[in-house]
Scaffold this motif. Structure first.
Motif, PDB file in Angstrom:
ATOM      1  N   ASN B 113       0.816  -1.216   0.000  1.00 31.60           N
ATOM      2  CA  ASN B 113       0.000   0.000   0.000  1.00 31.60           C
ATOM      3  C   ASN B 113       0.845   1.259   0.000  1.00 31.60           C
ATOM      4  O   ASN B 113       0.331   2.347   0.233  1.00 31.60           O
ATOM      5  N   LEU B 116       1.289   4.994   4.424  1.00 32.24           N
ATOM      6  CA  LEU B 116      -0.089   5.346   4.759  1.00 32.24           C
ATOM      7  C   LEU B 116      -0.169   6.855   4.957  1.00 32.24           C
ATOM      8  O   LEU B 116       0.497   7.420   5.834  1.00 32.24           O
ATOM      9  N   PRO B 122      -5.347   4.454   2.625  1.00 32.71           N
ATOM     10  CA  PRO B 122      -4.089   4.180   1.937  1.00 32.71           C
ATOM     11  C   PRO B 122      -4.049   4.789   0.535  1.00 32.71           C
ATOM     12  O   PRO B 122      -5.054   4.863  -0.135  1.00 32.71           O
ATOM     13  N   LYS B 124      -2.564   3.574  -1.981  1.00 31.10           N
ATOM     14  CA  LYS B 124      -2.437   2.596  -3.058  1.00 31.10           C
ATOM     15  C   LYS B 124      -3.172   1.336  -2.633  1.00 31.10           C
ATOM     16  O   LYS B 124      -2.967   0.832  -1.531  1.00 31.10           O
ATOM     17  N   GLN B 125      -4.003   0.833  -3.487  1.00 31.96           N
ATOM     18  CA  GLN B 125      -4.682  -0.420  -3.202  1.00 31.96           C
ATOM     19  C   GLN B 125      -3.790  -1.582  -3.625  1.00 31.96           C
ATOM     20  O   GLN B 125      -3.011  -1.464  -4.548  1.00 31.96           O
ATOM     21  N   THR B 126      -3.924  -2.707  -2.949  1.00 31.47           N
ATOM     22  CA  THR B 126      -3.251  -3.906  -3.449  1.00 31.47           C
ATOM     23  C   THR B 126      -3.982  -4.371  -4.696  1.00 31.47           C
ATOM     24  O   THR B 126      -5.098  -3.926  -4.978  1.00 31.47           O
ATOM     25  N   ASN B 131      -6.443  -3.630   1.473  1.00 27.58           N
ATOM     26  CA  ASN B 131      -5.329  -2.816   1.915  1.00 27.58           C
ATOM     27  C   ASN B 131      -4.848  -3.323   3.270  1.00 27.58           C
ATOM     28  O   ASN B 131      -5.629  -3.805   4.090  1.00 27.58           O
TER      29      ASN B 131
END
Lengths: 363, 363
Positions: B113, B116, B122, B124-126, B131
């Protein structure tokens, strides 16, 4: 006394290169006279002949990848002896006084004329129009004789194949210098964009430094060549291949000799990664700076290399038994060779066999 | 147990910020609860509220320049005591495992991610949409209470004016980090492009480092301010002033928070000079790469700074008695303040006085 010489020069932007008689001055006390054996053909020779940078002085006699033998020398010369195999690269003098010169970075000379180019020098006029070198134009290595200040003359190591040593003097140092400057080392992940003469040397030098190398080429036919040199390969524009390499590279060198997109390569750099374009003396299209900020990435340029680095890369190539892939041509084929270089179809470097000039001299 | 809190958030791209009730979780063993005193207003708060980067999760409660007092702490907290004056910047966690995190460069975290963010995290998403932080959105410092992991909480030195310390946590470290990374030092010639909140801090920090500073501003009214801070000034677009500065700068920092021309600044860099744009998370127009190659110049980006650097810049500002120029506002004036920030008319930083939230809490 002067030296009668012959070379090939372009008389104007659209003119083909033709034989031209010229006179060189006898060596000064600190200069050597070199009988040219071989001269590499650089893409910038074409840009210069065609006045692509707007600074060409005609007649333009290119050639800055010169290998030859010392045949005469001034009384103060100590570094080179008659009979020595020597090289001349892009520079034949600089101001010797500015900060970059004093730091051994003559290629960034800030003197009134900057460094003196082997051909089409001086590169830069002073504000009053004078130039500190007392000559309006220099003529390069597409000729049978050169006279150069000894400290701008390189030693060609015995282990190098003579004719293949020539392109190391520009293509070699232009790729070696930024790799050294930005710390390419064993285990580095290096991308090479464009796979002509500079691309060939980039792959070989990076591999010899211990890096893992990936070649980006627009030409599917060059893929096998990349693999032969121990590199992976990606065909430009293959989105899937690019996506798989996101965040992969420590260092990407673009050898493309003209304007090209930079943006697709930025996401492929890892944190603190560096993208260096060494060939594109041109306006470039825009890029998304978000991708640069997010990883403290660098877009940079690099110009040939210093005299010290040029000697280093010659010695490095000799030590690692690497040399450019070349094709020898007689100088009479130069205009045809230019066509192939412009089309981007060649992966090797054309090298002029200067012995072929005898034909024109006799004529 | 949860903590009842109140803050100001935007419910959508075109929505004004309005009071919003929220619940924070009680501090985990390694977290501290902070009663917010002041929160700086960053241009990126506006970009995020307006979804300019396409990643905003609503409601969006900005604020990543937070100063407050520790009012509660988890059982394992050792770095901060109840009553301590502390700060929270742009990050409240990172993966702690990737190469940048291990090197102390959390701002370039390569975890699933990334780091934070204090708000709208977050970032960035996985790939699977999950996340790793177990929460979909974070709410920032435009609120009265924050709960943050102790090692992402900074100490506010006693020598700093409390309310002016807040902008150091983003504007300060965003300018300090690249100056440190690229070696700005006594005698360096530094250019500062854009003279708002980040420009103000750039000038003060560079001056405290001993650099000679020149401000580029489009606003003639800001010239006197630049001089007051000990900088020279150039009004953007003044060709004569640009020509006189050719080859002058070691380092130019652009704080402009949007797309802008880079090309005019490249010739102003000396050999090995660096142009860093820290504000423009945006597509940028093209540039002439010849000017980059000719001096081995660098165009780069830099993102905020690490936690270590954030503490460093707080201590540096305290030591050198420098602080941002600020204007305190009640949070009820936030939408009006955004208008002024967007217009570029302000040179100082707006700082929200969190005491004003009491009014909405009571309502």
């Amino acid at each position: 006394m002067t030296i009668k010489a012959i070379g090939y020069a372009a008389s104007g932007k659209h003119a083909k290169l033709k034989p031209m008689q010229l006179e060189r001055q006898d060596p000064l006390p600190n200069e050597v006279q070199i009988a040219v054996l071989y001269c590499g053909v650089c893409h910038s020779d074409i840009h210069q002949c065609e006045n692509d940078w707007g600074n060409t002085v005609y007649p333009c006699m290119p050639g800055h990848e010169v290998v030859g033998r010392v045949v005469n020398k001034g009384s103060l010369v100590t570094k080179h002896a008659i009979g020595d195999l020597v090289g001349v690269g892009c520079m034949i003098d600089s101001c010797h006084e500015c900060a970059p010169c004093l730091a051994g970075d003559e290629q960034y000379c800030e003197g009134p004329n900057s460094w003196l180019a082997t051909y089409n020098g001086p590169m830069k006029q002073t504000k009053t129009g004078e130039n500190m070198y007392g000559r309006d134009n220099t003529f390069g290595g597409y000729s049978d004789q050169l006279v150069v200040r000894e400290d701008f003359v390189l030693k060609i190591p015995a282990a190098l194949p003579i004719e293949a040593a020539a392109p190391i003097l520009c293509a070699g140092v232009t790729t070696y210098s930024p790799m050294k400057h930005w710390g390419v080392k064993a285990g580095s992940k290096v991308g090479v964009v464009g796979f002509g003469g500079l691309g060939d040397m980039s792959v070989k030098i990076a591999r010899a430094m211990g890096a893992q190398v990936t070649v980006f080429t627009r030409d599917k036919d060059k893929v096998a060549e990349a693999h032969r040199l121990g590199a992976k390969s990606v065909v430009e524009g293959d989105d899937k291949a690019y996506a798989a390499l996101e965040g992969h590279f420590d260092f990407i060198i673009s050898t493309v000799p003209e304007k090209h997109e930079v943006d697709p390569f930025i996401p492929l750099l890892r944190h603190d990664g560096v993208f260096v374009a060494v060939g594109a003396l041109a306006p470039m299209p825009g890029w998304n700076h978000m991708n640069v900020i997010m990883g403290r990435k660098t877009i940079a340029g690099s110009l040939i290399g210093s005299i010290t680095e040029t000697q280093e890369v010659l010695d490095f190539c000799a030590e690692h038994r690497i040399a450019p892939d070349i094709q020898l041509i007689p100088i009479q084929e130069i205009n045809e060779a230019y066509k192939y270089v412009k089309s981007g179809d060649v992966r090797f470097r054309y090298v002029i066999d200067a012995a072929s000039l005898a034909e024109d001299k006799a004529a």
